[in-house]
Scaffold this motif. Structure first.
Motif, short mmCIF file in Angstrom:
data_model
loop_
_atom_site.label_atom_id
_atom_site.label_comp_id
_atom_site.label_asym_id
_atom_site.label_seq_id
_atom_site.Cartn_x
_atom_site.Cartn_y
_atom_site.Cartn_z
N ARG A 279 -4.39 -43.29 -57.12
CA ARG A 279 -4.63 -42.27 -55.36
C ARG A 279 -2.67 -41.94 -55.66
O ARG A 279 -2.70 -41.04 -54.86
CB ARG A 279 -5.02 -42.69 -54.22
CG ARG A 279 -6.62 -42.51 -55.18
CD ARG A 279 -7.29 -42.93 -54.03
NE ARG A 279 -9.48 -42.47 -54.48
CZ ARG A 279 -10.51 -42.18 -53.62
NH1 ARG A 279 -10.33 -43.06 -52.47
NH2 ARG A 279 -11.27 -42.58 -53.85
N VAL A 280 -2.35 -43.22 -55.25
CA VAL A 280 -1.25 -43.36 -54.63
C VAL A 280 -0.03 -42.76 -55.43
O VAL A 280 0.66 -42.14 -54.81
CB VAL A 280 -0.46 -44.87 -54.66
CG1 VAL A 280 0.92 -44.91 -54.38
CG2 VAL A 280 -0.79 -44.98 -53.51
N GLU A 281 -0.32 -42.87 -57.51
CA GLU A 281 0.23 -41.73 -57.86
C GLU A 281 0.57 -40.89 -57.72
O GLU A 281 1.24 -39.80 -57.43
CB GLU A 281 0.20 -42.07 -59.34
CG GLU A 281 1.04 -41.76 -60.56
CD GLU A 281 1.06 -42.15 -61.50
OE1 GLU A 281 1.36 -41.64 -62.41
OE2 GLU A 281 0.15 -43.07 -61.81
N GLY A 282 -0.69 -40.17 -57.13
CA GLY A 282 -1.31 -38.64 -56.79
C GLY A 282 -0.09 -37.99 -55.36
O GLY A 282 0.35 -37.07 -55.24
N LEU A 283 -0.13 -39.09 -55.04
CA LEU A 283 0.05 -38.54 -53.85
C LEU A 283 1.83 -38.48 -53.89
O LEU A 283 2.30 -37.83 -52.97
CB LEU A 283 0.07 -39.68 -52.08
CG LEU A 283 -0.92 -39.33 -52.19
CD1 LEU A 283 -1.62 -40.68 -51.45
CD2 LEU A 283 -1.61 -37.78 -51.27
N VAL A 284 2.29 -39.40 -54.31
CA VAL A 284 3.90 -39.68 -54.50
C VAL A 284 3.80 -38.24 -55.39
O VAL A 284 5.32 -37.42 -55.08
CB VAL A 284 3.86 -40.71 -55.38
CG1 VAL A 284 5.96 -40.35 -55.90
CG2 VAL A 284 4.31 -42.66 -54.47
N VAL A 285 3.53 -37.68 -56.49
CA VAL A 285 3.36 -36.79 -57.15
C VAL A 285 3.94 -35.66 -56.29
O VAL A 285 4.77 -34.41 -56.16
CB VAL A 285 3.13 -36.27 -58.51
CG1 VAL A 285 3.57 -34.90 -58.61
CG2 VAL A 285 3.16 -37.66 -59.17
N GLU A 286 2.76 -35.31 -55.18
CA GLU A 286 2.96 -34.42 -54.29
C GLU A 286 3.91 -34.41 -53.74
O GLU A 286 4.58 -33.42 -53.12
CB GLU A 286 1.35 -34.44 -53.82
CG GLU A 286 0.78 -33.42 -53.18
CD GLU A 286 1.00 -32.37 -53.10
OE1 GLU A 286 0.92 -30.79 -52.84
OE2 GLU A 286 0.95 -31.73 -54.45
N ARG A 287 3.99 -35.86 -52.85
CA ARG A 287 4.92 -35.70 -52.20
C ARG A 287 6.90 -35.29 -52.53
O ARG A 287 7.61 -35.10 -52.04
CB ARG A 287 5.84 -36.84 -51.92
CG ARG A 287 6.45 -37.50 -50.97
CD ARG A 287 6.42 -39.33 -50.63
NE ARG A 287 7.42 -40.25 -51.81
CZ ARG A 287 7.36 -41.59 -51.90
NH1 ARG A 287 6.45 -41.83 -51.24
NH2 ARG A 287 7.70 -41.97 -53.65
N ALA A 288 6.76 -35.25 -53.56
CA ALA A 288 7.96 -34.84 -54.48
C ALA A 288 8.14 -33.69 -54.14
O ALA A 288 9.69 -32.96 -54.10
CB ALA A 288 8.61 -35.60 -56.15
N ARG A 289 7.05 -33.32 -54.84
CA ARG A 289 6.77 -31.24 -54.88
C ARG A 289 7.32 -30.89 -53.90
O ARG A 289 8.15 -29.95 -53.50
CB ARG A 289 5.41 -31.24 -55.61
CG ARG A 289 5.68 -29.84 -55.72
CD ARG A 289 4.34 -29.21 -56.03
NE ARG A 289 3.41 -29.72 -54.81
CZ ARG A 289 2.67 -27.99 -53.81
NH1 ARG A 289 3.10 -26.79 -53.62
NH2 ARG A 289 1.77 -28.40 -52.55
N VAL A 290 7.18 -31.81 -51.90
CA VAL A 290 6.64 -30.71 -51.13
C VAL A 290 8.83 -31.42 -50.56
O VAL A 290 9.02 -30.14 -50.12
CB VAL A 290 5.48 -31.67 -50.20
CG1 VAL A 290 6.49 -31.19 -48.51
CG2 VAL A 290 4.30 -30.84 -50.54
N ALA A 291 8.97 -32.66 -50.49
CA ALA A 291 10.71 -32.94 -50.55
C ALA A 291 10.96 -32.01 -51.26
O ALA A 291 12.04 -31.28 -50.79
CB ALA A 291 10.58 -34.11 -50.39
N GLY A 292 11.04 -31.41 -52.83
CA GLY A 292 11.63 -30.97 -53.48
C GLY A 292 11.60 -28.98 -52.82
O GLY A 292 13.11 -28.12 -52.98
N ALA A 293 10.72 -29.14 -52.99
CA ALA A 293 10.29 -27.53 -52.36
C ALA A 293 11.06 -27.09 -50.99
O ALA A 293 11.66 -26.10 -51.40
CB ALA A 293 9.14 -27.50 -52.32
N LEU A 294 11.09 -27.58 -49.86
CA LEU A 294 12.04 -27.74 -48.54
C LEU A 294 13.59 -27.78 -49.03
O LEU A 294 13.50 -26.29 -48.23
CB LEU A 294 11.72 -29.03 -47.70
CG LEU A 294 10.01 -28.94 -46.91
CD1 LEU A 294 9.41 -29.93 -46.46
CD2 LEU A 294 9.83 -28.06 -46.51
N ALA A 295 13.75 -28.84 -49.80
CA ALA A 295 15.14 -29.02 -50.38
C ALA A 295 15.65 -27.46 -50.53
O ALA A 295 16.72 -26.93 -50.32
CB ALA A 295 15.57 -29.78 -50.82
N ALA A 296 14.69 -26.88 -52.00
CA ALA A 296 15.01 -26.28 -52.41
C ALA A 296 14.93 -24.84 -51.27
O ALA A 296 16.22 -23.50 -51.36
CB ALA A 296 14.37 -25.31 -53.22
#
Length: 363
Positions: A279-296
């Motif tokens: 579950r933590v791995e899933g949240l970390v992957v989603e965290r990277a997606r959200v942070a990357g999208a915001l940066a973009a």
């Protein structure tokens, strides 16, 4: 006889009020839409396998007091972290243990150091104790300024909080700088490594506080079952500290404060580590997606190792939070500073991303 009110402690005057994350607002007319709460760093997943069953079994006996010493849980934690049983103290969430740490170290005339902005309970528990808060601003990277914190230590300093990863910015302190800092702190000053979000960290340079505590009697580690383990509603956390500190924490604990439901659920959670890591791995992957999208989109997003991201918005903070709520997701605003956005379900995160994209175009 003139009416008077009971005399209360002057330290309580003007005490900051802890502000929990807002739940989604009720729909006012129109078609219903999904509403998501991304304001409290809660885990979006249900309890881990076996946890609900353990809690239900314990609930059948809640006419009885829980185990005062949390013996079974303490033994499980001692094995899990390879520490002596006598080095563990439990409490009502890590914030409950944090308040006990103030009780055992600090009073009027003493000083407590912590970074700011950091966990909003620190100024509350410090003021309740009667001690003086020494808030050291974060550096330009939204990270603890450990040199400035070390320089702020005086003969009146009794306690230092280091929130790692930091709430609400998600930033971390790495091993070399943290060890240098600990070497500079006098041995009679307690340093509390608050690691409520430790499970979400993927940076190999961020040390496990338990490793640092082992040969440093003035270091204590705070952990919680509220975040990664998803037991926020059961209120259970713990400290790992050397015997004098851990014993003092047990002395100041509210008798029977940790329910048997919480104790048994925590044990079951520790035994479901494989599912936890997934579950933590899933949240970390989603965290990277959200942070990357915001940066973009053009936002400045500090690198986060927690289950949330931070946007510094200054005076537009309230406007952004309101826009998110209108779209169906509540985030946590810190007036005049920024918003903390918990990583939740993908649908909820997408609502925030769409709102952020539209909001940025208006800046």
């Amino acid at each position: 006889m003139p009416m008077t009110t009971p005399k209360l402690r002057a330290e309580l005057d003007g005490i900051p009020t802890y502000k929990p994350g807002r739940p989604p607002a009720a729909e006012e007319g129109g078609a219903p839409r999904p509403a998501f709460k991304l304001s409290s760093n809660e885990n979006p997943y249900p309890p881990l396998p076996g946890v609900l069953e353990a809690a239900a079994t314990a609930a059948a006996s809640f006419n009885r007091y829980p185990d005062l010493s949390c013996a079974a849980l303490t033994a499980e934690l001692a094995t899990r972290f390879d520490v002596p049983v006598g080095h563990i103290a439990t409490g009502t969430g890590s914030v409950g243990v944090a308040q006990q740490l103030l009780q055992v170290t600090s009073g009027p005339g003493d000083e407590v150091i912590y970074a700011w902005r950091s966990f909003e309970a620190y100024p509350i528990v410090t003021q309740i104790s009667g001690a003086r808060a020494v808030q050291v601003p974060l550096d330009a990277a939204e990270t603890h300024d450990l040199d400035a914190m070390a320089a702020a230590v005086t003969e009146r300093t009794r306690l230092i909080f280091v929130c790692n990863p930091n709430n609400p910015t998600g930033t971390v302190v790495r091993r070399a700088e943290l060890e240098r800092f600990l070497d500079r702190v006098p041995s009679d000053v307690l340093v509390v490594l608050d690691e409520a979000y430790r499970e979400f960290n993927t940076d190999p340079e961020v040390p496990d506080g338990v490793d640092l505590y082992r040969d440093r009697p003035n270091v204590a580690v705070l952990r919680t079952f509220s975040k990664a383990y998803g037991l926020a509603g059961l209120r259970i956390g713990f400290a790992i500290a050397h015997e004098p500190v851990a014993e003092a924490l047990r002395k100041t604990a509210v008798p029977f404060g940790v329910s048997q439901l919480a104790q048994d659920a925590a044990i079951a959670s520790l035994r479901a580590e494989a599912a936890l890591l997934e579950r933590v791995e899933g949240l970390v992957v989603e965290r990277a997606r959200v942070a990357g999208a915001l940066a973009a989109q053009g936002w400045t997003v500090p690198e986060t190792q927690a289950n949330f991201v931070w946007l510094r918005l200054g005076e537009r903070t309230g406007d952004f939070a309101a826009a998110c709520e209108r779209a169906g997701a509540t985030v946590r605003p810190f007036a005049g500073e920024g918003v903390r956005i918990t990583i939740g379900e993908a649908e909820a995160n997408d609502i925030v991303l769409r709102t952020a994209e539209a909001f940025r175009k208006e800046l």
